[in-house]
Design an enzyme around this catalytic site. Sequence first.
Site, mmCIF file in Angstrom:
data_model
loop_
_atom_site.group_PDB
_atom_site.id
_atom_site.type_symbol
_atom_site.label_atom_id
_atom_site.label_comp_id
_atom_site.label_asym_id
_atom_site.label_seq_id
_atom_site.Cartn_x
_atom_site.Cartn_y
_atom_site.Cartn_z
ATOM 1 N N ASN A 1 0.857 -1.185 0.000
ATOM 2 C CA ASN A 1 0.000 0.000 0.000
ATOM 3 C C ASN A 1 0.896 1.238 0.000
ATOM 4 O OD1 ASN A 1 -1.593 2.246 0.946
ATOM 5 N ND2 ASN A 1 -3.165 0.791 1.521
ATOM 6 N N HIS B 1 0.772 6.266 1.819
ATOM 7 C CA HIS B 1 1.475 7.237 2.649
ATOM 8 C C HIS B 1 2.690 7.862 1.970
ATOM 9 C CE1 HIS B 1 -1.388 6.816 5.710
ATOM 10 N NE2 HIS B 1 -1.171 5.521 5.847
ATOM 11 N N HIS C 1 -5.799 3.591 -1.759
ATOM 12 C CA HIS C 1 -7.151 3.914 -1.316
ATOM 13 C C HIS C 1 -7.488 5.308 -1.835
ATOM 14 C CE1 HIS C 1 -10.149 4.198 2.333
ATOM 15 N NE2 HIS C 1 -10.718 4.492 1.174
ATOM 16 N N ARG D 1 -9.639 7.910 -1.441
ATOM 17 C CA ARG D 1 -10.650 8.353 -0.480
ATOM 18 C C ARG D 1 -11.523 9.456 -1.070
ATOM 19 N NH1 ARG D 1 -10.727 7.646 5.014
ATOM 20 N NH2 ARG D 1 -9.311 6.064 5.835
ATOM 21 N N ARG E 1 -7.465 12.750 0.533
ATOM 22 C CA ARG E 1 -6.456 13.238 1.477
ATOM 23 C C ARG E 1 -5.037 12.834 1.109
ATOM 24 N NH1 ARG E 1 -7.985 10.063 6.968
ATOM 25 N NH2 ARG E 1 -9.970 11.049 6.484
ATOM 26 N N HIS E 2 -4.893 11.756 0.324
ATOM 27 C CA HIS E 2 -3.548 11.368 -0.105
ATOM 28 C C HIS E 2 -3.530 11.000 -1.589
ATOM 29 C CE1 HIS E 2 -5.332 7.553 1.088
ATOM 30 N NE2 HIS E 2 -5.073 7.722 2.361
ATOM 31 N N GLU F 1 -8.676 0.286 -3.201
ATOM 32 C CA GLU F 1 -9.565 0.358 -2.040
ATOM 33 C C GLU F 1 -10.521 1.520 -2.257
ATOM 34 O OE1 GLU F 1 -7.689 0.561 1.736
ATOM 35 O OE2 GLU F 1 -6.382 -1.149 1.374
ATOM 36 N N THR G 1 -8.554 3.545 8.288
ATOM 37 C CA THR G 1 -9.727 2.682 8.386
ATOM 38 C C THR G 1 -9.786 2.040 9.763
ATOM 39 O OG1 THR G 1 -9.552 2.226 6.031
ATOM 40 C CG2 THR G 1 -10.965 0.770 7.312
ATOM 41 N N GLU H 1 -10.848 -9.840 2.741
ATOM 42 C CA GLU H 1 -9.629 -9.446 3.438
ATOM 43 C C GLU H 1 -9.987 -9.228 4.909
ATOM 44 O OE1 GLU H 1 -6.330 -5.873 3.531
ATOM 45 O OE2 GLU H 1 -6.807 -6.865 1.640
ATOM 46 N N HIS I 1 -3.884 -4.820 7.580
ATOM 47 C CA HIS I 1 -4.093 -3.667 8.457
ATOM 48 C C HIS I 1 -3.214 -3.785 9.700
ATOM 49 C CE1 HIS I 1 -6.166 0.084 9.352
ATOM 50 N NE2 HIS I 1 -6.088 -0.257 10.617
ATOM 51 N N ALA I 2 -2.316 -2.826 9.815
ATOM 52 C CA ALA I 2 -1.410 -2.677 10.967
ATOM 53 C C ALA I 2 -0.389 -3.810 11.089
ATOM 54 C CB ALA I 2 -2.188 -2.528 12.273
ATOM 55 N N GLY J 1 1.186 -1.437 4.242
ATOM 56 C CA GLY J 1 1.624 -0.148 3.738
ATOM 57 C C GLY J 1 2.423 0.681 4.714
ATOM 58 N N HIS J 2 1.800 1.079 5.827
ATOM 59 C CA HIS J 2 2.421 2.043 6.726
ATOM 60 C C HIS J 2 3.771 1.564 7.235
ATOM 61 C CE1 HIS J 2 2.958 4.415 10.468
ATOM 62 N NE2 HIS J 2 2.489 5.371 9.705
#
Length: 253
Positions: A7, A10, A43, A45, A49-50, A70, A101, A151, A198-199, A220-221
Amino acid sequence: MIELGVNIDHVATIRQARRTYEPDPVWAAVEAHLAGADGITVHLREDRRHIQDADVRRLKETTQIKLNLEMAATDEMVGIACGLKPEMAMLVPEGRHEVTTEGGLDIVGQEARLKDVIARLADAGITTSVFIDAELPQIEAAARIGARVCEIHTGPYAHAFHDQGRDAEAPAVLAELDKIRIAGRAIRQLGMRFNAGHALNYYNVQPVARLAGIRELHIGHAIVSRAVFTGLREAVREMKALMVAAAEHPEAE
């Protein structure tokens, strides 16, 4: 073989902090590909925002690995996806005030609407995925609306892992991992593909990668964070190596 979807949202977050042209998410996608990523996730959105619309178009034109878009289940996003035709579209919940999310999509509460969305995406030749919590009613509803991929939201597991001092054998961590394991089994029994994300990070990814039948992890992050220090290509390589090492010794069915 387990697959890694990177992802790159960011990378765009950093760019949007200055509303400029760098760093370029498309360049990040190429770097991830060269490092062994199997897919790219973004994603788009509603508040942009990104990732921006132009990013998604350029990614579709440029990337030679799977593109996972996404998106919220809105008419605007369905129209964008049907025009763009990413390899996969993943329906996620979306709130303007959330940082990221915060939970899985509630399919049970909106089956009829989501079934129509998935039918429209499928008619455009797009593989459809849903991002859901590890709950059997949501998995069964995903099958009823025609989702091909589920997912599982790994946030609760990842947060337990962190809260328990990165102790993979802590009861709270094992309990959350077991929920993912049970959900994955149900997903596969219903004929859908079992993905997760996620995370997830470099410390907690291997127990999830070791689960029987898991196909893809979307991360991603953690990768972008490590890339600040090591470079994106090395960060992706390290994550993929951890996943593959774990998947080579999967849990018994």
